[in-house]
Design a protein around this motif. Sequence first.
Motif, PDB file in Angstrom:
ATOM      1  N   VAL A  45     -18.737  -5.672 -11.690  1.00  0.00           N
ATOM      2  CA  VAL A  45     -17.356  -6.058 -11.984  1.00  0.00           C
ATOM      3  C   VAL A  45     -16.575  -4.833 -12.449  1.00  0.00           C
ATOM      4  CG1 VAL A  45     -15.830  -7.524 -13.345  1.00  0.00           C
ATOM      5  CG2 VAL A  45     -18.072  -8.383 -12.638  1.00  0.00           C
ATOM      6  N   ILE A  46     -15.446  -4.558 -11.774  1.00  0.00           N
ATOM      7  CA  ILE A  46     -14.519  -3.505 -12.191  1.00  0.00           C
ATOM      8  C   ILE A  46     -13.310  -4.193 -12.819  1.00  0.00           C
ATOM      9  CG2 ILE A  46     -12.969  -1.682 -11.391  1.00  0.00           C
ATOM     10  CD1 ILE A  46     -14.993  -1.076  -9.186  1.00  0.00           C
ATOM     11  N   THR A  47     -12.907  -3.731 -13.981  1.00  0.00           N
ATOM     12  CA  THR A  47     -11.744  -4.278 -14.673  1.00  0.00           C
ATOM     13  C   THR A  47     -10.640  -3.227 -14.709  1.00  0.00           C
ATOM     14  OG1 THR A  47     -13.132  -5.708 -16.046  1.00  0.00           O
ATOM     15  CG2 THR A  47     -10.884  -5.280 -16.825  1.00  0.00           C
ATOM     16  N   ILE A  48      -9.450  -3.611 -14.283  1.00  0.00           N
ATOM     17  CA  ILE A  48      -8.285  -2.725 -14.266  1.00  0.00           C
ATOM     18  C   ILE A  48      -7.337  -3.175 -15.374  1.00  0.00           C
ATOM     19  CG2 ILE A  48      -6.253  -2.016 -12.933  1.00  0.00           C
ATOM     20  CD1 ILE A  48      -7.929  -2.365 -10.409  1.00  0.00           C
ATOM     21  N   THR A  49      -6.913  -2.229 -16.210  1.00  0.00           N
ATOM     22  CA  THR A  49      -5.975  -2.526 -17.291  1.00  0.00           C
ATOM     23  C   THR A  49      -4.728  -1.685 -17.114  1.00  0.00           C
ATOM     24  OG1 THR A  49      -7.819  -2.974 -18.795  1.00  0.00           O
ATOM     25  CG2 THR A  49      -5.647  -2.604 -19.786  1.00  0.00           C
ATOM     26  N   PRO A  50      -3.578  -2.278 -16.818  1.00  0.00           N
ATOM     27  CA  PRO A  50      -2.337  -1.499 -16.683  1.00  0.00           C
ATOM     28  C   PRO A  50      -2.027  -0.759 -17.975  1.00  0.00           C
ATOM     29  CG  PRO A  50      -2.053  -3.728 -15.824  1.00  0.00           C
ATOM     30  CD  PRO A  50      -3.359  -3.714 -16.540  1.00  0.00           C
ATOM     31  N   SER A 103       0.806  -1.226   0.000  1.00  0.00           N
ATOM     32  CA  SER A 103       0.000   0.000   0.000  1.00  0.00           C
ATOM     33  C   SER A 103       0.832   1.266   0.000  1.00  0.00           C
ATOM     34  CB  SER A 103      -0.931  -0.002   1.222  1.00  0.00           C
ATOM     35  OG  SER A 103      -0.177  -0.075   2.421  1.00  0.00           O
ATOM     36  N   ASP A 104       2.136   1.159   0.340  1.00  0.00           N
ATOM     37  CA  ASP A 104       3.014   2.339   0.342  1.00  0.00           C
ATOM     38  C   ASP A 104       3.883   2.416  -0.906  1.00  0.00           C
ATOM     39  OD1 ASP A 104       2.129   3.141   2.895  1.00  0.00           O
ATOM     40  OD2 ASP A 104       3.493   1.715   3.865  1.00  0.00           O
ATOM     41  N   GLY A 105       3.731   1.455  -1.839  1.00  0.00           N
ATOM     42  CA  GLY A 105       4.584   1.421  -3.016  1.00  0.00           C
ATOM     43  C   GLY A 105       4.229   2.473  -4.053  1.00  0.00           C
ATOM     44  N   ASN A 106       5.014   2.486  -5.116  1.00  0.00           N
ATOM     45  CA  ASN A 106       4.785   3.450  -6.195  1.00  0.00           C
ATOM     46  C   ASN A 106       3.493   3.106  -6.927  1.00  0.00           C
ATOM     47  OD1 ASN A 106       7.179   4.798  -5.659  1.00  0.00           O
ATOM     48  ND2 ASN A 106       8.364   3.454  -7.032  1.00  0.00           N
ATOM     49  N   THR A 107       2.759   4.151  -7.315  1.00  0.00           N
ATOM     50  CA  THR A 107       1.492   3.964  -8.013  1.00  0.00           C
ATOM     51  C   THR A 107       1.731   3.438  -9.430  1.00  0.00           C
ATOM     52  OG1 THR A 107       0.439   5.716  -6.741  1.00  0.00           O
ATOM     53  CG2 THR A 107      -0.579   5.136  -8.837  1.00  0.00           C
ATOM     54  N   VAL A 108       0.896   2.491  -9.850  1.00  0.00           N
ATOM     55  CA  VAL A 108       0.940   1.954 -11.208  1.00  0.00           C
ATOM     56  C   VAL A 108      -0.131   2.666 -12.042  1.00  0.00           C
ATOM     57  CG1 VAL A 108       0.694  -0.100 -12.641  1.00  0.00           C
ATOM     58  CG2 VAL A 108       1.694  -0.281 -10.358  1.00  0.00           C
ATOM     59  N   SER A 109       0.259   3.165 -13.214  1.00  0.00           N
ATOM     60  CA  SER A 109      -0.703   3.837 -14.091  1.00  0.00           C
ATOM     61  C   SER A 109      -1.640   2.798 -14.715  1.00  0.00           C
ATOM     62  CB  SER A 109       0.033   4.600 -15.191  1.00  0.00           C
ATOM     63  OG  SER A 109      -0.878   5.212 -16.068  1.00  0.00           O
ATOM     64  N   TYR A 110      -2.935   3.110 -14.758  1.00  0.00           N
ATOM     65  CA  TYR A 110      -3.905   2.148 -15.265  1.00  0.00           C
ATOM     66  C   TYR A 110      -5.173   2.871 -15.708  1.00  0.00           C
ATOM     67  CZ  TYR A 110      -6.496   2.769 -10.887  1.00  0.00           C
ATOM     68  OH  TYR A 110      -7.220   3.308  -9.859  1.00  0.00           O
ATOM     69  N   SER A 111      -6.043   2.132 -16.418  1.00  0.00           N
ATOM     70  CA  SER A 111      -7.401   2.575 -16.722  1.00  0.00           C
ATOM     71  C   SER A 111      -8.368   1.581 -16.095  1.00  0.00           C
ATOM     72  CB  SER A 111      -7.632   2.652 -18.232  1.00  0.00           C
ATOM     73  OG  SER A 111      -7.437   1.383 -18.833  1.00  0.00           O
ATOM     74  N   ALA A 112      -9.597   2.029 -15.840  1.00  0.00           N
ATOM     75  CA  ALA A 112     -10.578   1.159 -15.183  1.00  0.00           C
ATOM     76  C   ALA A 112     -11.925   1.290 -15.870  1.00  0.00           C
ATOM     77  CB  ALA A 112     -10.701   1.513 -13.707  1.00  0.00           C
ATOM     78  N   THR A 113     -12.657   0.180 -15.939  1.00  0.00           N
ATOM     79  CA  THR A 113     -14.018   0.169 -16.474  1.00  0.00           C
ATOM     80  C   THR A 113     -14.909  -0.601 -15.515  1.00  0.00           C
ATOM     81  OG1 THR A 113     -13.593  -1.846 -17.762  1.00  0.00           O
ATOM     82  CG2 THR A 113     -13.227   0.269 -18.870  1.00  0.00           C
ATOM     83  N   ILE A 114     -16.200  -0.329 -15.583  1.00  0.00           N
ATOM     84  CA  ILE A 114     -17.162  -1.069 -14.773  1.00  0.00           C
ATOM     85  C   ILE A 114     -18.203  -1.681 -15.700  1.00  0.00           C
ATOM     86  CG2 ILE A 114     -18.633   0.950 -14.338  1.00  0.00           C
ATOM     87  CD1 ILE A 114     -19.094  -0.225 -11.486  1.00  0.00           C
ATOM     88  N   SER A 115     -18.610  -2.891 -15.401  1.00  0.00           N
ATOM     89  CA  SER A 115     -19.533  -3.611 -16.281  1.00  0.00           C
ATOM     90  C   SER A 115     -20.917  -2.982 -16.256  1.00  0.00           C
ATOM     91  CB  SER A 115     -19.622  -5.080 -15.853  1.00  0.00           C
ATOM     92  OG  SER A 115     -20.233  -5.173 -14.577  1.00  0.00           O
ATOM     93  N   SER A 116     -21.735  -3.359 -17.237  1.00  0.00           N
ATOM     94  CA  SER A 116     -23.092  -2.825 -17.299  1.00  0.00           C
ATOM     95  C   SER A 116     -23.917  -3.248 -16.094  1.00  0.00           C
ATOM     96  CB  SER A 116     -23.770  -3.279 -18.595  1.00  0.00           C
ATOM     97  OG  SER A 116     -23.819  -4.692 -18.659  1.00  0.00           O
ATOM     98  N   SER A 117     -23.584  -4.397 -15.489  1.00  0.00           N
ATOM     99  CA  SER A 117     -24.308  -4.840 -14.293  1.00  0.00           C
ATOM    100  C   SER A 117     -23.860  -4.110 -13.042  1.00  0.00           C
ATOM    101  CB  SER A 117     -24.093  -6.347 -14.101  1.00  0.00           C
ATOM    102  OG  SER A 117     -22.734  -6.618 -13.779  1.00  0.00           O
ATOM    103  N   LYS A 118     -22.763  -3.332 -13.156  1.00  0.00           N
ATOM    104  CA  LYS A 118     -22.178  -2.592 -12.031  1.00  0.00           C
ATOM    105  C   LYS A 118     -21.671  -3.528 -10.942  1.00  0.00           C
ATOM    106  CE  LYS A 118     -23.470   1.083 -14.230  1.00  0.00           C
ATOM    107  NZ  LYS A 118     -22.510   1.774 -15.097  1.00  0.00           N
TER     108      LYS A 118
END
Length: 965
Positions: free
Chosen positions: A611-616, A594-609
């Motif tokens: 499931v969140i998907t994280i893509t580096p 939790s104290d490490g360097n932040t990883v750049s990513y994008s996020a989406t949420i499904s139509s059902s709300k």
Amino acid sequence: MKLKRIGCALLAMILPLALAMPVNCYAAKSFSDTRGHWAEDYINEAVHDGFAGGYPDGRFLPDKAVTRAEFATMVNKALGNSGTADVTFNDIHEGNWYYNDVSKAVAAAFVAGYSDGSFRPDSPITRQEAAVMLARIVPAGGGNGNLRSYPDYRSIGDWAYDAMEKINGKHYIGAYNDGRMHPLDQLTRAQTAKILCDIIDDETIVTGNTTVKDDGTRLSGKIYANNVTIHKDLGEDDASIDNCVILGNLYVQGGGDDTVTLNSTRVANAIVDKGSDPVRILAKGQTAVAQLSAEESSILQTSSLSGGFLGPGYNNINVKSEAEVVLIGSFPKVSVTGSRANLTLDSGTISDLTILSAGRYSDITVDSGTTIDNVNVNAESYFHGSGTISHMGVNADNVTYETKPKNWTIASSAETPRESGAYYDVAFSPKNNEKNVSLDTRITLTFDSAMEMRDGDSISSSDIEDFITIRKGSSGGPQISFSASINSSRKVITIMPDSHLSANTKYYVTLEGNSIQDDDGDVNDEETVYFTTGDETDTVTTSYSPSNGATGVSVNPSITISFSDDVVRYSNGASISSSDSYLKDCLVFRRNNSDGNTVSYSATISSSKKVITITPAYSLDLNQKYYVAVLSGRLKTADHGVSVPSSSVTWTTGVIAPNVDGLTLTPTTNTITANITSNISGTAYLVALPATAPTINTTQVMNGQNANNVPVASNFRAYGAVTGGVTKAFTLTGLNSGTQYTVYAVINGNGLNSAVKSALTTTTSDTVRLSSLEVLPTVSGVPNPGNQITFNESTLTYNVTLNTGVTMLRINAAGTGNISIDGDTPNQNGASKDIALTGASRTIYVVIDKQNAQGTLYRIDVSRTNNTNISSLTVSADGAALSDAGGRSYMLSTNGSVRIIVSVTAADKFATVLMNGAETVNSGSMTFDLEPSMMDQTYRFYIHSGSDEGAYEITFKRPTPVPRW
């Protein structure tokens, strides 16, 4: 475009199918039962393109019927669509070999089952069933066929007629040589290969995902095998999609109230998820949207739809929780699938509206002049407006209406709907006297009209505690502190107690009277409801992939966070979209912990709300630990407002074995371009060997050797660096033309070697052409009055016009190669054939082919029409002039004796001219002396064109004497 090799087998195909001629074809493999088959070239191309294959015994079985599952599989592979959907057919199960392809076909919305819920995967598909599926995957543009021109058109099912007419008009399915469509015949493997090859050649297919961001963008005339996104960056600007097919999802995240136009476009699944002002989506022409999910504010409109199978507009609309949707036009089926939705029928009709049990507390407005034919209500909901509801099926309590339905059916377990007051109506949740309420419930008041403060000011969150109280134990018990909000439509007030309620306790919610009013100035009455809690709180679970402690995770992972219930913003219960920046405020993605360097990513949420998907944003480091977490106080469940607790996982990436993800070959005469895609960065090695050479292993590929460990020529091998996920091209040169080669590929990376991947192709050959071509008609029994075309070896199509009296043609063709005329056995270097002519038209094909060369097909289109007009008429007479007396009659005035010469030429060069009993071809003349005694007489001649006759006459008159004074 790829160039097909045309041979005599191609001509044999034309006669039984009468379909469009091929453009491209490859000879990919020889099967024991396809040589000389009319579809041989198509079969080879289908195998080369990877959507068809043979049997282990070396046969293709071209005339074997294709099953419904096989047809769906071949279509998926030909188009490259990858989306999947739930399969609900009662005869399709996950263990079936075709399960995944049926799932893809369902997602792409080109298949449907039977009324008994089955798909019948192993049943042979009929030609009309195939036409229906094909009409859903190709753009609507292009001429419709005329099915009534086929004698068996009445045997086409009503459900398939429009689709069959469209696919026939686009030349993908035609008649047999008996002139019939045979719609109930089983489609064969050969016919399927031909149809899909033609679609690949004739249509533009986009296999990647497409994003629209710029104002005025127009997508036109394409098949999008996967997703299209109207991006949030489009803002309030315009975009249009014309004559396209979208087999994946159409995501609408941007656009304004006059923006996204679908014109004659088919969409498998649309998801409207724009988070700010509403977006208007207009469906026109032959547009069909199989399913649309409205998750935010939207205006859905139809205009000038063609109707029927090709242009129904929106087939099925699903209105999600708290979505605000306005409908303008005609809509066959609408379902409210989420709570507290606001649906307005502004104009037009809804054929079938369903309020699902999950659609509770929803507002449905039926404006004046609009009609809902049938509505089934399965949850508490509120109907407003003066429009017409023809029938209402009531299966729930607390249903209210402003205008009573014309008739209704009320379930025995449901209350009779009640008329809402002339002013506002309010529904409480939890309902009055509800029991076993969760200790962490949220409380809502839903009004049937927008509300404001008594003095006309807008209601703010801080105002709500001035007119709503919550008390514990009794209506006079201690007050419970809370926070509250009102939604953008000013119809829903949401209350969140500051702490969990006590177990097994009664609570009273009071709305004080005369404190708020609707838009008409009608003030509220005081209302109190009570409910009793249970002894538990609702819980929500969170699961991760990769899971906690996972090792060997890919450096390009698919990271998902799944919730047991749909989630919303914690602060105000608002829905979250993939374009909402708030989504990333709920998440943490760091190196190590939790104290490490932040990883750049994008996020989406499904139509059902759920499931969140994280893509580096880039490939992760090997053998590195990563930390993924959900923060507390950011999310809660949509139904009961249960807070999603904080949670986290850590996992470690690992070494990835290299793999050749893709190897495609493009041949020319002496070269092969190999496009190779690797899953990781490394070095690619390629070797080309004749197809008859023994297979080689990994070491031999990397060393550039054949199976005997002998190095191949340097131009037959290649190597170079590749980047993971990026396709790179290598060129192998100096190859023999018209020869089959196998190309082998290996990837070396991470200290490991991939398995060998191979692909087969054939280099192209020189093209062979005719040196001469003659079209010689027989006229009035006289053969060969001259060649009717001007031949050029590069001109492949010729048009010849004859009258119906010409009943025979002689075709002479010469060239260096095997020549076939009209399907006859080929003759070497020359061929001649007499062809009888019947009917209004005839097409004649001449094929020249040669070993190791590209064949050429010539086409002669013969049309037969009669023409009895004349192109010229001259009369020679001393001192006389011919005048037109109208129609086909002429008049000549002359004095005294004179010699007359009449010459005529017919407009039809094959017509015969009959004058003075003598009949000649195309032109004629007659000569006679005209005496004074012969004046005022009429002479006739005739033009014969086929079975038609044109009569002409000339009248000779003496001029009227001029009086002397």
